[in-house]
Design a protein around this motif. Structure first.
Motif, PDB file in Angstrom:
ATOM      1  N   THR A   5       0.827  -1.193   0.000  1.00 49.01           N
ATOM      2  CA  THR A   5       0.000   0.000   0.000  1.00 49.01           C
ATOM      3  C   THR A   5       0.861   1.242   0.000  1.00 49.01           C
ATOM      4  O   THR A   5       2.049   1.198   0.291  1.00 49.01           O
ATOM      5  CB  THR A   5      -0.929   0.046   1.234  1.00 49.01           C
ATOM      6  OG1 THR A   5      -0.121   0.001   2.399  1.00 49.01           O
ATOM      7  CG2 THR A   5      -1.904  -1.100   1.221  1.00 49.01           C
ATOM      8  N   SER A   7       2.246   4.811   1.298  1.00 53.47           N
ATOM      9  CA  SER A   7       2.654   5.281   2.619  1.00 53.47           C
ATOM     10  C   SER A   7       2.839   6.787   2.564  1.00 53.47           C
ATOM     11  O   SER A   7       2.808   7.372   1.493  1.00 53.47           O
ATOM     12  CB  SER A   7       3.973   4.605   3.038  1.00 53.47           C
ATOM     13  OG  SER A   7       5.035   5.116   2.267  1.00 53.47           O
ATOM     14  N   THR A  62      -6.846   5.291  -0.952  1.00 49.62           N
ATOM     15  CA  THR A  62      -5.844   4.895   0.042  1.00 49.62           C
ATOM     16  C   THR A  62      -6.481   4.047   1.134  1.00 49.62           C
ATOM     17  O   THR A  62      -5.927   3.021   1.550  1.00 49.62           O
ATOM     18  CB  THR A  62      -5.168   6.135   0.654  1.00 49.62           C
ATOM     19  OG1 THR A  62      -4.565   6.897  -0.388  1.00 49.62           O
ATOM     20  CG2 THR A  62      -4.109   5.752   1.663  1.00 49.62           C
ATOM     21  N   GLU A  63      -7.646   4.451   1.600  1.00 53.10           N
ATOM     22  CA  GLU A  63      -8.370   3.670   2.612  1.00 53.10           C
ATOM     23  C   GLU A  63      -8.713   2.276   2.081  1.00 53.10           C
ATOM     24  O   GLU A  63      -8.518   1.277   2.770  1.00 53.10           O
ATOM     25  CB  GLU A  63      -9.663   4.388   3.022  1.00 53.10           C
ATOM     26  CG  GLU A  63      -9.449   5.550   3.941  1.00 53.10           C
ATOM     27  CD  GLU A  63      -9.210   5.118   5.367  1.00 53.10           C
ATOM     28  OE1 GLU A  63      -9.862   4.185   5.852  1.00 53.10           O
ATOM     29  OE2 GLU A  63      -8.338   5.722   6.002  1.00 53.10           O
ATOM     30  N   TRP A  66      -5.543   0.170   1.901  1.00 55.73           N
ATOM     31  CA  TRP A  66      -5.114  -0.273   3.226  1.00 55.73           C
ATOM     32  C   TRP A  66      -5.992  -1.406   3.723  1.00 55.73           C
ATOM     33  O   TRP A  66      -5.499  -2.403   4.241  1.00 55.73           O
ATOM     34  CB  TRP A  66      -5.133   0.883   4.225  1.00 55.73           C
ATOM     35  CG  TRP A  66      -4.525   0.457   5.527  1.00 55.73           C
ATOM     36  CD1 TRP A  66      -3.207   0.533   5.868  1.00 55.73           C
ATOM     37  CD2 TRP A  66      -5.191  -0.165   6.629  1.00 55.73           C
ATOM     38  NE1 TRP A  66      -3.023   0.003   7.131  1.00 55.73           N
ATOM     39  CE2 TRP A  66      -4.222  -0.434   7.615  1.00 55.73           C
ATOM     40  CE3 TRP A  66      -6.505  -0.521   6.878  1.00 55.73           C
ATOM     41  CZ2 TRP A  66      -4.538  -1.034   8.828  1.00 55.73           C
ATOM     42  CZ3 TRP A  66      -6.817  -1.129   8.089  1.00 55.73           C
ATOM     43  CH2 TRP A  66      -5.834  -1.372   9.044  1.00 55.73           C
ATOM     44  N   ARG A  67      -7.296  -1.280   3.574  1.00 52.79           N
ATOM     45  CA  ARG A  67      -8.205  -2.339   4.028  1.00 52.79           C
ATOM     46  C   ARG A  67      -7.951  -3.645   3.280  1.00 52.79           C
ATOM     47  O   ARG A  67      -8.005  -4.723   3.874  1.00 52.79           O
ATOM     48  CB  ARG A  67      -9.655  -1.913   3.848  1.00 52.79           C
ATOM     49  CG  ARG A  67     -10.078  -0.865   4.833  1.00 52.79           C
ATOM     50  CD  ARG A  67     -11.513  -0.468   4.623  1.00 52.79           C
ATOM     51  NE  ARG A  67     -11.868   0.614   5.515  1.00 52.79           N
ATOM     52  CZ  ARG A  67     -13.034   1.221   5.501  1.00 52.79           C
ATOM     53  NH1 ARG A  67     -13.968   0.839   4.661  1.00 52.79           N
ATOM     54  NH2 ARG A  67     -13.276   2.200   6.339  1.00 52.79           N
ATOM     55  N   LEU A  93      -2.822   3.559   9.215  1.00 52.84           N
ATOM     56  CA  LEU A  93      -2.372   3.099   7.908  1.00 52.84           C
ATOM     57  C   LEU A  93      -0.862   2.902   7.845  1.00 52.84           C
ATOM     58  O   LEU A  93      -0.371   2.188   6.983  1.00 52.84           O
ATOM     59  CB  LEU A  93      -2.759   4.114   6.833  1.00 52.84           C
ATOM     60  CG  LEU A  93      -4.115   3.954   6.188  1.00 52.84           C
ATOM     61  CD1 LEU A  93      -5.238   4.161   7.149  1.00 52.84           C
ATOM     62  CD2 LEU A  93      -4.226   4.868   5.000  1.00 52.84           C
ATOM     63  N   TRP A  94      -0.126   3.512   8.726  1.00 53.90           N
ATOM     64  CA  TRP A  94       1.328   3.535   8.545  1.00 53.90           C
ATOM     65  C   TRP A  94       2.070   2.742   9.604  1.00 53.90           C
ATOM     66  O   TRP A  94       3.213   3.028   9.915  1.00 53.90           O
ATOM     67  CB  TRP A  94       1.821   4.977   8.506  1.00 53.90           C
ATOM     68  CG  TRP A  94       0.922   5.848   7.681  1.00 53.90           C
ATOM     69  CD1 TRP A  94       0.294   6.977   8.091  1.00 53.90           C
ATOM     70  CD2 TRP A  94       0.535   5.657   6.319  1.00 53.90           C
ATOM     71  NE1 TRP A  94      -0.465   7.486   7.078  1.00 53.90           N
ATOM     72  CE2 TRP A  94      -0.337   6.709   5.975  1.00 53.90           C
ATOM     73  CE3 TRP A  94       0.816   4.693   5.355  1.00 53.90           C
ATOM     74  CZ2 TRP A  94      -0.908   6.833   4.728  1.00 53.90           C
ATOM     75  CZ3 TRP A  94       0.235   4.818   4.103  1.00 53.90           C
ATOM     76  CH2 TRP A  94      -0.601   5.872   3.797  1.00 53.90           C
ATOM     77  N   ASP A  95       1.463   1.728  10.178  1.00 50.70           N
ATOM     78  CA  ASP A  95       2.124   0.813  11.115  1.00 50.70           C
ATOM     79  C   ASP A  95       2.822   1.530  12.262  1.00 50.70           C
ATOM     80  O   ASP A  95       4.013   1.377  12.473  1.00 50.70           O
ATOM     81  CB  ASP A  95       3.130  -0.085  10.383  1.00 50.70           C
ATOM     82  CG  ASP A  95       2.446  -1.161   9.586  1.00 50.70           C
ATOM     83  OD1 ASP A  95       1.337  -1.574   9.980  1.00 50.70           O
ATOM     84  OD2 ASP A  95       3.020  -1.589   8.578  1.00 50.70           O
TER      85      ASP A  95
END
Length: 169
Positions: A5, A7, A62-63, A66-67, A93-95
């Motif tokens: 994804t 970032s 982006t959502e 990520w999902r 989203l970014w760990d």
């Protein structure tokens, strides 16, 4: 569809930069929105300017990406026992180190115009947090009930608590 994804370090110019990470249904959704910048209307009633529309499309893509990646990443996490519905994973989203979470629902007991539900949250470590929720199933009722319905709700709450004890054991 790939599982990598975007970032914060990536420069995304268009939602289409993320299209390889989206399902065909998600692409169709974003394409429809792209073709109709008037939907959804802005809350303040002002017209949508092109930059706002572009950034909203990128945010949505982006959502979705990520999902999709989270569904693959956490596919090994089984839904909680007794779950009748399990939502999509959500989270950072970014760990950042915080676990992703998803909601789940279980048994629903209907008592007149009131529902007693069990459900809760599950995190990406597999931990579940069960809850009991009581709410009205009528649009314009704020939870008021007669004594008869209150007794039914009380019994349903006890049943739900017993079920949570069994599921949590």
């Amino acid at each position: 569809m790939t599982t990598s994804t975007t970032s914060p370090d990536n420069t995304v110019q268009s939602w289409r930069d993320l299209a390889d990470q989206l399902t065909p249904e998600q692409i169709a959704y974003v394409e429809h929105w792209e073709a109709h910048p008037e939907i959804p209307p802005r809350a303040d009633g002002l017209p949508v300017d092109p930059e706002h529309h572009r950034s909203s499309l990128i945010f949505t893509a982006t959502e979705f990406a990520w999902r999709n990646a989270a569904a693959v990443r956490y596919a090994h996490i089984a839904p909680p026992p007794g779950a009748t519905f399990v939502g999509d994973w959500a989270g950072d989203l970014w760990d950042s180190g915080d676990p992703a979470t998803r909601i789940f629902e279980g048994t629903k007991r209907t008592c007149g115009h009131m529902d007693v539900r069990i459900g809760g949250w599950q995190d990406s470590n597999g931990h579940t947090d069960w809850q009991i929720t009581v709410d009205s199933n009528e649009k314009f009722n704020d939870g008021q009930m007669t004594s008869a319905v209150a007794r039914q709700v009380a019994a349903a709450i006890v049943e739900a608590a017993d079920e949570l004890d069994r599921l949590s054991a």
